[in-house]
Design a protein around this motif. Structure first.
Motif, PDB file in Angstrom:
ATOM      1  N   PHE A  38      -1.378   1.047  -8.068  1.00 14.11           N
ATOM      2  CA  PHE A  38      -2.337   0.035  -7.652  1.00 14.11           C
ATOM      3  C   PHE A  38      -2.505  -1.046  -8.724  1.00 14.11           C
ATOM      4  O   PHE A  38      -3.599  -1.567  -8.944  1.00 14.11           O
ATOM      5  CB  PHE A  38      -3.693   0.665  -7.291  1.00 14.11           C
ATOM      6  N   LYS A  39      -1.392  -1.365  -9.396  1.00 14.18           N
ATOM      7  CA  LYS A  39      -1.319  -2.487 -10.331  1.00 14.18           C
ATOM      8  C   LYS A  39      -2.324  -2.386 -11.478  1.00 14.18           C
ATOM      9  O   LYS A  39      -2.860  -3.391 -11.943  1.00 14.18           O
ATOM     10  CB  LYS A  39      -1.532  -3.815  -9.584  1.00 14.18           C
ATOM     11  N   LEU A  99       0.812  -1.213   0.000  1.00 10.69           N
ATOM     12  CA  LEU A  99       0.000   0.000   0.000  1.00 10.69           C
ATOM     13  C   LEU A  99       0.847   1.265   0.000  1.00 10.69           C
ATOM     14  O   LEU A  99       0.587   2.205  -0.763  1.00 10.69           O
ATOM     15  CB  LEU A  99      -0.947  -0.010   1.211  1.00 10.69           C
ATOM     16  N   GLU A 145       2.490   1.776  -3.416  1.00 15.26           N
ATOM     17  CA  GLU A 145       1.528   2.152  -4.450  1.00 15.26           C
ATOM     18  C   GLU A 145       1.012   3.579  -4.253  1.00 15.26           C
ATOM     19  O   GLU A 145       0.728   4.279  -5.235  1.00 15.26           O
ATOM     20  CB  GLU A 145       0.360   1.167  -4.463  1.00 15.26           C
TER      21      GLU A 145
END
Length: 296
Positions: A163-164, A62, A65
């Protein structure tokens, strides 16, 4: 006439009852559509970890990101002015001069998919370059399924936002690929994977063959994107179209020339080049064919 029709109808009913009662006959409707159930073309082997492990790993990621998201918002607010490219301008996409860059690439061979005995690896050489090497085997597994064997491949990492969120590479301002390699005399296949929405286009790639020279000298190859031709699952498509440079998913290098033995390809860098003298959009003929026959 009526007796003949009655006899035919009776025989048809008997055949129908026989098919329904037979356990070795499978009745199914004809397939009239093409459907791809997997973006990996059936090669997906990854398994989802437990939810608890996913949450634990997610909290660790987290902070990282959030930092990526901060940089993303900052870049969006700055609104970088598009620079007009001049002749000969280039941009490095991948410089293979660090271990982190090399480890982000994916290496596969037919052995990984139980389709052969070839071996491949991508190592960090003493010259601060990437070394794609291994052994190409033509031995076909005796499973009664495979008819041919012998391929090795490396593939670039996909591009992600915070966040991918997976996004395609945008190579629009450029019109040529610039690659610096030192080969062994074998031909290698360059592949540009496309990021397309419909399942029938999930396996679309654009390919071009790179013929390497054996010896100690470096080779710099400039390949216009207009020379890449469209393939799907290894088959050249009848219906060709120019590459969409704003929807590039990955870049790959493959070996499958049918010559058994060791191979070695040293890669220094992969870059994008703008050549103002190159105005060709697509190098191959695009035939006007019947869409019912050549539609995919």
């Amino acid at each position: 006439m009526a007796a003949f029709l009655t006899r035919c109808l009776t025989q048809a009913k008997q055949v129908r009852h026989f098919l329904e009662a037979s356990s070795f006959v499978h009745q199914s409707s004809a397939r009239v559509s093409v459907y791809e159930y997997d973006r990996k073309g059936g090669y997906r082997k990854e398994k989802k970890p437990p939810v608890k492990e996913m949450l634990k790993h997610g909290f660790k990621e987290l902070k990282v990101e959030l930092g990526h998201f901060k940089e993303e918002v900052k870049e969006k607010l700055e609104c970088d002015v598009f620079m007009d490219l001049q002749h000969g301008d280039f941009e490095y996409q991948w410089r293979m001069n660090s271990l982190d860059v090399i480890e982000s690439w994916t290496v596969t061979s037919d052995m990984d998919n139980s389709e052969g005995q070839s071996k491949a690896s991508l190592a960090f050489s003493k010259n601060n370059t990437a070394l794609f090497h291994g052994y190409l085997s033509q031995e076909v597994p005796k499973d009664g399924v495979q008819k041919r064997s012998g391929y090795c491949n490396i593939r670039s990492p996909s591009k992600f936002k915070a966040f991918k969120r997976k996004v395609p590479y945008d190579w629009c301002p450029f019109n040529c690929l610039l690659i610096k390699v030192r080969g062994d005399g074998r031909p290698y296949m360059l592949s540009i994977g496309m990021d397309r929405s419909f399942d029938i286009n999930w396996n679309d790639q654009y390919n071009y063959t790179l013929y390497t020279r054996g010896g100690p000298y470096w080779q710099i190859a400039k390949i216009p994107f207009s020379k890449f031709y469209l393939t799907s699952k290894g088959r050249i498509q009848d219906k060709q179209c120019a590459i969409q440079l704003e929807k590039v998913s990955f870049f790959g290098i493959s070996l499958g020339d049918g010559a058994e033995g060791p191979f070695c390809l040293e890669i220094d860098s992969i870059a994008l080049l703008y050549d103002e003298n190159h105005s060709e959009e697509f190098a191959y003929e695009m035939y006007q064919a019947n869409p019912a026959h050549v539609g995919t």
